[in-house]
Design a protein around this motif. Structure first.
Motif, PDB file in Angstrom:
ATOM      1  N   UNK A 281       0.913  -1.531  -0.211  1.00  0.00           N
ATOM      2  CA  UNK A 281      -0.140   0.522   0.168  1.00  0.00           C
ATOM      3  C   UNK A 281       0.254   1.308  -0.123  1.00  0.00           C
ATOM      4  N   UNK A 282       2.079   1.352   0.859  1.00  0.00           N
ATOM      5  CA  UNK A 282       2.940   2.202   0.957  1.00  0.00           C
ATOM      6  C   UNK A 282       3.742   2.490   0.203  1.00  0.00           C
ATOM      7  N   UNK A 283       4.147   1.311  -0.815  1.00  0.00           N
ATOM      8  CA  UNK A 283       5.212   1.491  -1.846  1.00  0.00           C
ATOM      9  C   UNK A 283       6.239   0.867  -1.014  1.00  0.00           C
ATOM     10  N   UNK A 284       6.295  -0.214   0.423  1.00  0.00           N
ATOM     11  CA  UNK A 284       7.910  -0.500   0.984  1.00  0.00           C
ATOM     12  C   UNK A 284       8.725  -1.339  -0.186  1.00  0.00           C
ATOM     13  N   UNK A 285       7.803  -1.913   0.117  1.00  0.00           N
ATOM     14  CA  UNK A 285       9.014  -3.470  -0.350  1.00  0.00           C
ATOM     15  C   UNK A 285      10.045  -3.315  -0.931  1.00  0.00           C
ATOM     16  N   UNK A 286      10.775  -2.731  -1.463  1.00  0.00           N
ATOM     17  CA  UNK A 286      11.553  -1.900  -2.479  1.00  0.00           C
ATOM     18  C   UNK A 286      13.197  -2.436  -1.489  1.00  0.00           C
ATOM     19  N   UNK A 287      12.195  -1.392  -0.620  1.00  0.00           N
ATOM     20  CA  UNK A 287      13.265  -0.771   0.267  1.00  0.00           C
ATOM     21  C   UNK A 287      13.915  -2.175   1.553  1.00  0.00           C
ATOM     22  N   UNK A 288      13.409  -2.814   1.838  1.00  0.00           N
ATOM     23  CA  UNK A 288      14.091  -3.884   2.890  1.00  0.00           C
ATOM     24  C   UNK A 288      14.150  -5.300   2.218  1.00  0.00           C
ATOM     25  N   UNK A 289      15.353  -5.456   2.763  1.00  0.00           N
ATOM     26  CA  UNK A 289      16.201  -7.214   2.387  1.00  0.00           C
ATOM     27  C   UNK A 289      15.760  -8.156   3.259  1.00  0.00           C
ATOM     28  N   UNK A 290      15.242  -7.676   4.606  1.00  0.00           N
ATOM     29  CA  UNK A 290      14.797  -8.267   5.551  1.00  0.00           C
ATOM     30  C   UNK A 290      12.969  -8.140   6.155  1.00  0.00           C
ATOM     31  N   UNK A 291      12.013  -9.144   5.804  1.00  0.00           N
ATOM     32  CA  UNK A 291      11.219  -8.609   7.082  1.00  0.00           C
ATOM     33  C   UNK A 291      11.081 -10.412   7.801  1.00  0.00           C
ATOM     34  N   UNK A 292      10.819 -10.097   8.831  1.00  0.00           N
ATOM     35  CA  UNK A 292      10.139 -11.053  10.257  1.00  0.00           C
ATOM     36  C   UNK A 292       9.243 -10.497  10.649  1.00  0.00           C
ATOM     37  N   UNK A 293       7.850 -11.218  10.343  1.00  0.00           N
ATOM     38  CA  UNK A 293       7.027 -11.145  11.103  1.00  0.00           C
ATOM     39  C   UNK A 293       6.515 -12.079  12.588  1.00  0.00           C
ATOM     40  N   UNK A 294       5.530 -11.878  13.526  1.00  0.00           N
ATOM     41  CA  UNK A 294       5.020 -12.665  14.070  1.00  0.00           C
ATOM     42  C   UNK A 294       4.555 -13.600  13.909  1.00  0.00           C
ATOM     43  N   UNK A 295       3.803 -14.004  12.860  1.00  0.00           N
ATOM     44  CA  UNK A 295       3.178 -14.873  12.886  1.00  0.00           C
ATOM     45  C   UNK A 295       4.264 -16.328  12.253  1.00  0.00           C
ATOM     46  N   UNK A 296       5.663 -16.352  12.042  1.00  0.00           N
ATOM     47  CA  UNK A 296       6.708 -16.636  11.886  1.00  0.00           C
ATOM     48  C   UNK A 296       7.686 -16.356  13.550  1.00  0.00           C
TER      49      UNK A 296
END
Length: 228
Positions: A129-144
């Motif tokens: 939604x905010x066109x941020x995906x290409x900025x981050x090389x690692x993304x960690x979430x609570x369901x993982x």
């Protein structure tokens, strides 16, 4: 050669102001069970925890089956909000957030990551939604991972990026972010515009607390210089 630096951001309360969505969804989940919702302050106080931990913190006296229904009610309320009008797509980035991320991303010696109490589906919605995906090389979430403040998210981010904890910083708005960062050996920056007050961030051991994104670069430089 300069060693790679890793800067990991929380999302809700740090990058985007989603408080009205979180409060509304939690209130809806409680009302669906015929329960009086917690106060707004109580709900914002548990932002950052994984959803099961959050509902348990809000209503520790309730049986497990009820807590599970509360969590599911929250999920359903968020999904319905997304279907109606985009939910996080309408939660604004905090002033200066995009500019700060772009500055850091332009530095070849800096890698950016995310560690959030959101589920993967929710984070994907925010990034798209905010066109941020290409900025981050690692993304960690609570369901993982285990819920914050367990350091699993940050430990995985180090493995994925090859960075060392001594050259890494966690940036977040809650005591859970600060505690997670400290447990992983990261330097920590609390942001005063989010859901936990400065005093709570300082009590959790934040190395720095900043008032706006304009102060982020100097805080990072100072902390990483101290740890060089």
């Amino acid at each position: 050669m300069t060693e790679t630096q890793l800067v990991v951001f929380d999302v809700d309360g740090t990058l985007i102001d989603s408080q009205h969505l979180i409060v509304a969804a939690m209130e809806e989940g409680f009302r669906a069970e015929g329960l009086a919702p917690p106060s707004r302050a109580e709900i914002l106080g548990i932002v950052g925890l994984s959803l099961p931990r959050a509902v348990e913190a809000l209503a520790p006296e309730l049986p497990e089956a009820t807590l599970e229904r509360l969590a599911e009610g929250y999920r359903q309320a968020f999904v319905a909000a997304r279907e109606r009008g985009g939910a996080e797509a309408h939660a604004p980035l905090y002033p200066g957030a995009r500019e700060a991320l772009d500055r850091l991303r332009a530095d070849p010696g800096v890698l950016l990551g995310v560690a959030t109490g959101k589920a993967r589906r929710g984070l994907d919605h925010v990034l798209e939604s905010h066109d941020l995906r290409d900025l981050f090389v690692t993304t960690q979430t609570a369901d993982e991972h285990p819920s914050k403040p367990h350091p699993s998210m940050l430990e995985t981010a180090l493995v994925e990026t090859g960075a060392r904890a001594e050259r890494a910083v966690m940036v977040g708005d809650t005591e859970f972010d600060i505690a997670m960062g400290r447990a992983a050996g990261f330097a920590t920056i609390g942001v005063a515009w989010g859901y936990h007050p400065r005093a709570r961030l300082e009590a959790a051991g934040a190395d720095r607390v900043i008032e706006d994104f304009a102060a982020l670069d100097a805080a990072l430089a100072a902390l990483l210089g101290e740890r060089a």
